[in-house]
Write an enzyme that holds these catalytic residues in place. Structure first.
Site, PDB file in Angstrom:
ATOM      1  N   GLY A  11       0.832  -1.212   0.000  1.00  0.00           N
ATOM      2  CA  GLY A  11       0.000   0.000   0.000  1.00  0.00           C
ATOM      3  C   GLY A  11       0.860   1.252   0.000  1.00  0.00           C
ATOM      4  O   GLY A  11       1.850   1.313   0.719  1.00  0.00           O
ATOM      5  N   ARG A  72       1.691  -4.880  -6.045  1.00  0.00           N
ATOM      6  CA  ARG A  72       1.543  -6.146  -5.327  1.00  0.00           C
ATOM      7  C   ARG A  72       1.819  -7.239  -6.355  1.00  0.00           C
ATOM      8  O   ARG A  72       1.331  -7.164  -7.473  1.00  0.00           O
ATOM      9  CB  ARG A  72       0.141  -6.271  -4.735  1.00  0.00           C
ATOM     10  CG  ARG A  72      -0.094  -5.268  -3.608  1.00  0.00           C
ATOM     11  CD  ARG A  72      -1.282  -5.614  -2.745  1.00  0.00           C
ATOM     12  NE  ARG A  72      -1.231  -4.918  -1.472  1.00  0.00           N
ATOM     13  CZ  ARG A  72      -1.835  -3.756  -1.212  1.00  0.00           C
ATOM     14  NH1 ARG A  72      -2.531  -3.156  -2.151  1.00  0.00           N
ATOM     15  NH2 ARG A  72      -1.723  -3.204  -0.016  1.00  0.00           N
ATOM     16  N   ASP A 103       4.357  -4.928   6.428  1.00  0.00           N
ATOM     17  CA  ASP A 103       4.910  -6.227   6.825  1.00  0.00           C
ATOM     18  C   ASP A 103       4.894  -7.262   5.694  1.00  0.00           C
ATOM     19  O   ASP A 103       5.755  -8.133   5.647  1.00  0.00           O
ATOM     20  CB  ASP A 103       4.265  -6.753   8.107  1.00  0.00           C
ATOM     21  CG  ASP A 103       2.762  -6.828   8.016  1.00  0.00           C
ATOM     22  OD1 ASP A 103       2.192  -6.381   6.996  1.00  0.00           O
ATOM     23  OD2 ASP A 103       2.141  -7.343   8.964  1.00  0.00           O
ATOM     24  N   ASP A 128      -1.524   2.318   7.907  1.00  0.00           N
ATOM     25  CA  ASP A 128      -2.254   1.556   8.936  1.00  0.00           C
ATOM     26  C   ASP A 128      -1.556   1.525  10.302  1.00  0.00           C
ATOM     27  O   ASP A 128      -2.182   1.174  11.299  1.00  0.00           O
ATOM     28  CB  ASP A 128      -2.458   0.101   8.463  1.00  0.00           C
ATOM     29  CG  ASP A 128      -3.259   0.030   7.183  1.00  0.00           C
ATOM     30  OD1 ASP A 128      -4.029   0.972   6.928  1.00  0.00           O
ATOM     31  OD2 ASP A 128      -3.114  -0.952   6.438  1.00  0.00           O
ATOM     32  N   ASP A 130       0.371  -0.659  11.386  1.00  0.00           N
ATOM     33  CA  ASP A 130       0.175  -2.017  11.923  1.00  0.00           C
ATOM     34  C   ASP A 130       1.440  -2.860  11.878  1.00  0.00           C
ATOM     35  O   ASP A 130       1.378  -4.087  11.818  1.00  0.00           O
ATOM     36  CB  ASP A 130      -0.955  -2.726  11.149  1.00  0.00           C
ATOM     37  CG  ASP A 130      -0.663  -2.819   9.656  1.00  0.00           C
ATOM     38  OD1 ASP A 130       0.320  -2.202   9.196  1.00  0.00           O
ATOM     39  OD2 ASP A 130      -1.407  -3.508   8.954  1.00  0.00           O
ATOM     40  N   ARG A 172      -7.322  -1.898   7.503  1.00  0.00           N
ATOM     41  CA  ARG A 172      -7.346  -3.368   7.372  1.00  0.00           C
ATOM     42  C   ARG A 172      -7.691  -4.018   8.719  1.00  0.00           C
ATOM     43  O   ARG A 172      -8.706  -3.705   9.299  1.00  0.00           O
ATOM     44  CB  ARG A 172      -6.010  -3.871   6.820  1.00  0.00           C
ATOM     45  CG  ARG A 172      -5.824  -3.514   5.374  1.00  0.00           C
ATOM     46  CD  ARG A 172      -4.705  -4.281   4.750  1.00  0.00           C
ATOM     47  NE  ARG A 172      -3.423  -3.920   5.346  1.00  0.00           N
ATOM     48  CZ  ARG A 172      -2.257  -4.362   4.919  1.00  0.00           C
ATOM     49  NH1 ARG A 172      -2.206  -5.181   3.902  1.00  0.00           N
ATOM     50  NH2 ARG A 172      -1.139  -3.989   5.480  1.00  0.00           N
TER      51      ARG A 172
HETATM   52  P1  ADP Z   1       2.273  -4.302   2.682  1.00  0.00           P
HETATM   53  O1  ADP Z   1       3.753  -4.293   2.459  1.00  0.00           O
HETATM   54  O2  ADP Z   1       1.673  -2.938   2.597  1.00  0.00           O
HETATM   55  O3  ADP Z   1       1.884  -5.092   3.920  1.00  0.00           O
HETATM   56  P2  ADP Z   1       1.301  -6.525   0.994  1.00  0.00           P
HETATM   57  O4  ADP Z   1       0.930  -7.384   2.158  1.00  0.00           O
HETATM   58  O5  ADP Z   1       0.354  -6.408  -0.130  1.00  0.00           O
HETATM   59  O6  ADP Z   1       1.621  -5.032   1.396  1.00  0.00           O
HETATM   60  O7  ADP Z   1       2.707  -7.098   0.435  1.00  0.00           O
HETATM   61  C1  ADP Z   1       3.337  -6.493  -0.691  1.00  0.00           C
HETATM   62  C2  ADP Z   1       3.993  -7.549  -1.545  1.00  0.00           C
HETATM   63  O8  ADP Z   1       5.006  -8.236  -0.805  1.00  0.00           O
HETATM   64  C3  ADP Z   1       3.066  -8.680  -2.014  1.00  0.00           C
HETATM   65  O9  ADP Z   1       2.324  -8.323  -3.167  1.00  0.00           O
HETATM   66  C4  ADP Z   1       4.059  -9.782  -2.348  1.00  0.00           C
HETATM   67  O10 ADP Z   1       4.629  -9.591  -3.634  1.00  0.00           O
HETATM   68  C5  ADP Z   1       5.163  -9.570  -1.298  1.00  0.00           C
HETATM   69  N1  ADP Z   1       4.982 -10.537  -0.206  1.00  0.00           N
HETATM   70  C6  ADP Z   1       4.052 -10.531   0.788  1.00  0.00           C
HETATM   71  N2  ADP Z   1       4.150 -11.612   1.576  1.00  0.00           N
HETATM   72  C7  ADP Z   1       5.168 -12.359   1.083  1.00  0.00           C
HETATM   73  C8  ADP Z   1       5.777 -13.597   1.439  1.00  0.00           C
HETATM   74  N3  ADP Z   1       5.343 -14.317   2.486  1.00  0.00           N
HETATM   75  N4  ADP Z   1       6.827 -14.051   0.694  1.00  0.00           N
HETATM   76  C9  ADP Z   1       7.274 -13.347  -0.369  1.00  0.00           C
HETATM   77  N5  ADP Z   1       6.748 -12.158  -0.760  1.00  0.00           N
HETATM   78  C10 ADP Z   1       5.716 -11.661  -0.054  1.00  0.00           C
END
Ligand code: ADP
Length: 322
Positions: A11, A72, A103, A128, A130, A172
């Site tokens: 995000g 993403r 995260d 967020d 978070d 979220r």
């Molecule tokens: P944020 O960083 O805001 O929490 P997301 O949860 O959408 O956003 O994560 C961003 C990107 O990080 C995902 O689209 C994916 O490509 C990568 N990602 C998330 N979780 C994993 C994971 N367990 N292993 C590898 N890449 C990950």
């Protein structure tokens, strides 16, 4: 270390540009080249990279969003695509990474480090707030001020019509935006994943407040897993109590806008510290803050733990909204 990469992922959050600027200017001052990776892990896989120069950072500190775009990537969840990403990074001569995101993005960074030994430092950027292990994240302060501005305006119309307004904010699974905005906006109720109230209880409290002489009320609710749930709550309140309940979903405007001074300063400090940490040989760490101090926390700890909302603020809002 002669060349590093920086990317924004997940995000977007106001202040990400200020962090990019701090990364580039700190690194270039230390004679390190910086490559911007476009759209987070998407650009890493698709080899979308561009050199970032000192002067490219002009006039971005005040801009919301991210000049590197964000993304993403479902592909990045698969080891074969992470391998491709790491080959692209290595052939571009990138020796270390700065990941600006939440995260989820940090989990991706961890995977790159553990599978391909690419050093990476994380900077927490998400509206967020978070992310475990840090008090603040870049963008949170701007988002709550944007939401607060809207709530102040909604209160005018709620008051004029003697209405109940349910204002749904982002966040979220986290109630941070809701609890902070609720206190700052003088909300009568704050509903978050940590503070779920049955509709009957909410109605009882609204009726009690009417008996105390209140004519309008603001309920701030976190979107939780189901954005738009405020409509269900408004329906239930209308049907069960006869009170006139309206809904305002603030939505994506909370992600945009010029970052506040707080977010620009936080982003500048985190961005600069991240570069110093990376070139001192550290890796798999997040730079965050505890109070006024910057701290380094292992990404393993950050991603294995959840940060829970501040229920004391919800209690405070209740005490003060008598
Ligand atoms: P944020 O960083 O805001 O929490 P997301 O949860 O959408 O956003 O994560 C961003 C990107 O990080 C995902 O689209 C994916 O490509 C990568 N990602 C998330 N979780 C994993 C994971 N367990 N292993 C590898 N890449 C990950």
């Amino acid at each position: 270390m002669k060349k590093i990469g920086v990317y924004t992922s997940g995000g977007d959050a106001p202040g990400m540009n200020a962090a990019i600027r701090a990364v580039v200017r700190t690194a270039v001052t230390k004679n390190i080249e910086v490559i911007g990776i476009m759209q987070g892990y998407v650009g890493m896989i698709e080899n979308k990279m561009t050199p970032l120069l000192m002067r490219d950072m002009a006039n971005i500190i005040q801009r919301g969003g991210t000049i590197l775009k964000t993304g993403r990537s479902l592909e990045f969840l698969k080891p074969e695509f992470r391998k491709k990403a790491s080959e692209n990074l290595k052939s571009a001569g990138i020796e270390g990474l700065i990941c600006i995101g939440g995260d989820g993005s940090f989990r991706g960074a961890q995977a790159l480090f553990s599978e391909h030994k690419i050093p990476v430092i994380g900077i927490c950027g998400t509206i967020d707030n978070d992310v475990f292990g840090t008090d603040d994240t870049i963008g949170f302060d701007t988002a709550i001020n944007t939401a607060l501005d809207a709530i102040d305006k909604i209160r005018d119309t709620a008051d004029s019509h003697d209405r109940v307004f349910i204002v749904e904010v982002m966040g979220r699974n986290s109630g941070y935006i809701a609890s902070h905005v609720g206190v700052a906006g003088g909300a009568e109720e704050i509903l978050t994943p940590e503070n779920i109230l049955p509709v009957d209880k909410i109605i009882d409290r609204l009726k009690e407040s009417r008996l105390r002489g209140k004519t309008s009320s603001i309920i701030v609710t976190a979107e939780g897993q189901k954005p738009g749930r405020a409509y269900d709550l408004a329906d239930a309140i209308r049907k069960k109590s006869g009170l006139d309940a309206k809904v305002c979903i603030l939505g994506h405007q909370q992600r945009g806008g010029s970052p506040t001074a707080h977010d620009r300063i936080l982003a500048s400090r985190l961005g600069s510290a991240a570069v110093l940490s990376l070139i001192s040989g550290k890796s798999n760490m997040m730079i965050g803050n505890r109070g006024a101090d910057l701290i380094e926390v292992s990404l393993d700890i950050v991603t294995k733990n959840e940060k829970h909302g501040d229920v004391t603020l919800i209690q405070l809002a209740k005490t003060l909204s008598v």
